[in-house]
Design a protein around this motif. Structure first.
Motif, PDB file in Angstrom:
ATOM      1  N   GLU A 128       0.721  -1.171  -0.103  1.00 54.84           N
ATOM      2  CA  GLU A 128      -0.262   0.015   0.007  1.00 54.84           C
ATOM      3  C   GLU A 128       1.033   1.104  -0.068  1.00 54.84           C
ATOM      4  O   GLU A 128       1.873   1.253   0.712  1.00 54.84           O
ATOM      5  CB  GLU A 128      -0.955   0.023   1.345  1.00 54.84           C
ATOM      6  N   SER A 129       0.781   2.276  -1.022  1.00 49.39           N
ATOM      7  CA  SER A 129       1.748   3.272  -1.233  1.00 49.39           C
ATOM      8  C   SER A 129       1.375   4.609  -1.259  1.00 49.39           C
ATOM      9  O   SER A 129       2.134   5.352  -0.952  1.00 49.39           O
ATOM     10  CB  SER A 129       2.253   2.873  -2.632  1.00 49.39           C
ATOM     11  N   HIS A 130       0.189   4.799  -0.727  1.00 48.44           N
ATOM     12  CA  HIS A 130      -0.300   6.352  -0.423  1.00 48.44           C
ATOM     13  C   HIS A 130      -0.511   6.784   0.958  1.00 48.44           C
ATOM     14  O   HIS A 130      -1.237   6.429   1.636  1.00 48.44           O
ATOM     15  CB  HIS A 130      -1.498   6.457  -1.496  1.00 48.44           C
ATOM     16  N   VAL A 131       0.463   7.766   1.177  1.00 51.96           N
ATOM     17  CA  VAL A 131       0.300   8.440   2.468  1.00 51.96           C
ATOM     18  C   VAL A 131      -0.971   8.905   2.912  1.00 51.96           C
ATOM     19  O   VAL A 131      -1.352   8.627   4.037  1.00 51.96           O
ATOM     20  CB  VAL A 131       1.365   9.611   2.671  1.00 51.96           C
ATOM     21  N   ASP A 132      -1.802   9.366   1.997  1.00 53.46           N
ATOM     22  CA  ASP A 132      -2.973  10.195   2.540  1.00 53.46           C
ATOM     23  C   ASP A 132      -3.990   8.809   2.899  1.00 53.46           C
ATOM     24  O   ASP A 132      -5.006   8.945   3.615  1.00 53.46           O
ATOM     25  CB  ASP A 132      -3.606  10.972   1.578  1.00 53.46           C
ATOM     26  N   ARG A 133      -3.974   8.027   1.998  1.00 60.41           N
ATOM     27  CA  ARG A 133      -5.059   6.615   2.558  1.00 60.41           C
ATOM     28  C   ARG A 133      -4.365   6.086   3.815  1.00 60.41           C
ATOM     29  O   ARG A 133      -5.204   5.563   4.747  1.00 60.41           O
ATOM     30  CB  ARG A 133      -4.772   5.857   1.292  1.00 60.41           C
TER      31      ARG A 133
END
Ligand code: NAD
Ligand code: TYD
Length: 336
Positions: free
Chosen positions: A83-88
């Motif tokens: 999982e790669s997205h900071v905001d998520r």
């Protein structure tokens, strides 16, 4: 013929790497193990779908039976799955811990049991934390000080990989890269989000005052670095992969707008990201000594990326028109 298990190969960097390695190396087969989360997209790999040296397996790196079944067939593992997205990760980090920490452990354990020759863990500069404007770039010896849930989960994966080298003698290599740009990046990340919004004359949501600084690495430069470290890196070592293409948020946004011939009035300042890391910068002397150098400066990174999104509207419109993307966008930006 050598077989590489590429995990997360349907994502942005993984798919670029598979295309790169099958093109560059005649003696390599690839097994792509990918769970196909919202970020996984087999459209990226249509050019190699029928290549006899390529095989796709749908599945989770945390699935021990599946990973155990695949591992005897492979010489090396390159783990992109994450999982790669900071905001998520700020919305909820459970899947981040599953993929980026537990998943890495499951892969390492299977690689150890089956005597895999090389295990490359693809990591990020975010594990080092955040730099003040006057601080020197991070070297591989800098302490890990991750500050958001995504970065923490990646640091956990790095540390588990390190432990398998130290404790079990598994030939582990770790790369820590800067922000990547280029084809096939899911349009939740800043650069493809801003390019595609600008094409549609929609606002570009700049967090806070747009003062955070990032280094920008073209994705094929990253793929070359991974290929080199996998073949020539020293087991147990970490390699930073940056490009010295630093830019602040406002500068980058203005360059994207200029490249598209769009007005600055599309910039919309929105509430800042909680815990926003203000600067990332990497010392890449160690990787340069191994014989690698980035081929793209910031202008080339932006020009090539803008051109690709302009030429591949069908690719990103399919994503941006999907229910899942729209729901995410509303949750992340609605009323911000
Ligand atoms: P991405 O989100 O585009 O792709 C991730 C891929 O992993 C997707 O195809 C997804 O389906 C798959 N995946 C997720 N969880 C999985 C699981 N449990 N089992 C199997 N597959 C799973 O990510 P990306 O930008 O291509 O990043 C790839 C790697 O590079 C990540 O490890 C990331 O931390 C690292 N990295 C990314 C950047 C960047 O700028 N994008 C920079 C440095 C490091
Ligand atoms: P991002 O692409 O999410 O990568 P990372 O946070 O992992 O570096 O964000 C890059 C920079 O852009 C970061 O400083 C946050 C900022 N940003 C915005 O200003 N607006 C946005 O909509 C997004 C997604 C990011």
């Amino acid at each position: 013929m050598r077989t590489i298990l590429v995990t997360g190969g349907a994502g942005f960097i993984g798919s670029n790497y598979i295309l790169y390695v099958l093109e560059q190396r005649d003696d390599v087969r690839v097994i792509n193990l990918d769970k196909l989360t919202y970020a996984g997209n087999l459209d990226n790999l249509s050019a190699v779908a029928n290549d006899p040296r390529y095989e796709f397996v749908a599945g989770d790196i945390g699935n021990r039976e599946l990973v155990d079944h695949l591992m005897p067939k492979v010489n090396a593992v390159v783990n992109f799955a994450a999982e790669s997205h900071v905001d998520r990760s700020i919305m909820g980090a459970e899947q981040f811990m599953h993929a980026n920490a537990t998943g890495v452990y499951v892969l390492l354990e299977a690689a150890r049991r089956h005597g895999v020759e090389r295990f490359l863990q693809v990591s990020t500069d975010e594990v080092y934390g955040s730099l003040a404007p006057d601080e020197a770039p991070w070297t591989e010896a800098s302490p890990l000080a991750p500050r958001n849930p995504y970065a923490v989960s990646k640091a956990a994966g790095d540390m588990m990989a390190r432990s398998f080298y130290i404790t079990h003698g598994l030939p582990v290599l770790v790369t820590r890269a800067a922000n990547n740009l280029g084809p096939y990046q899911y349009p939740e990340k800043r650069v493809p989000l801003f390019i595609t919004n600008a094409i549609d004359d929609r606002p570009l949501p700049v967090y806070g005052q747009g003062t955070a600084v990032r280094d920008h690495l073209f994705v094929t430069d990253h793929c070359e670095a991974i290929d080199l470290v996998l073949r020539c890196g020293e087991p147990g070592e970490v390699y930073n992969v940056g490009a010295d293409n630093d830019a602040g948020g406002m500068e980058l946004t203005e360059r994207i707008l200029d490249a598209l011939g769009k007005p600055r009035s599309l910039i919309q300042h929105v509430t800042d990201r909680p815990g926003h890391d203000m600067r990332y910068a990497l010392d890449i002397a160690k990787l340069r000594r191994l014989g690698w150098a980035p081929r793209h400066d910031l202008d080339a990174c932006i020009a090539k990326t803008v051109a690709w999104y302009c030429d591949h509207e069908a690719w990103w419109r399919k994503i941006k028109d999907s229910w899942g993307y729209r729901a995410y966008y509303e949750r992340q930006y609605g009323g911000r």
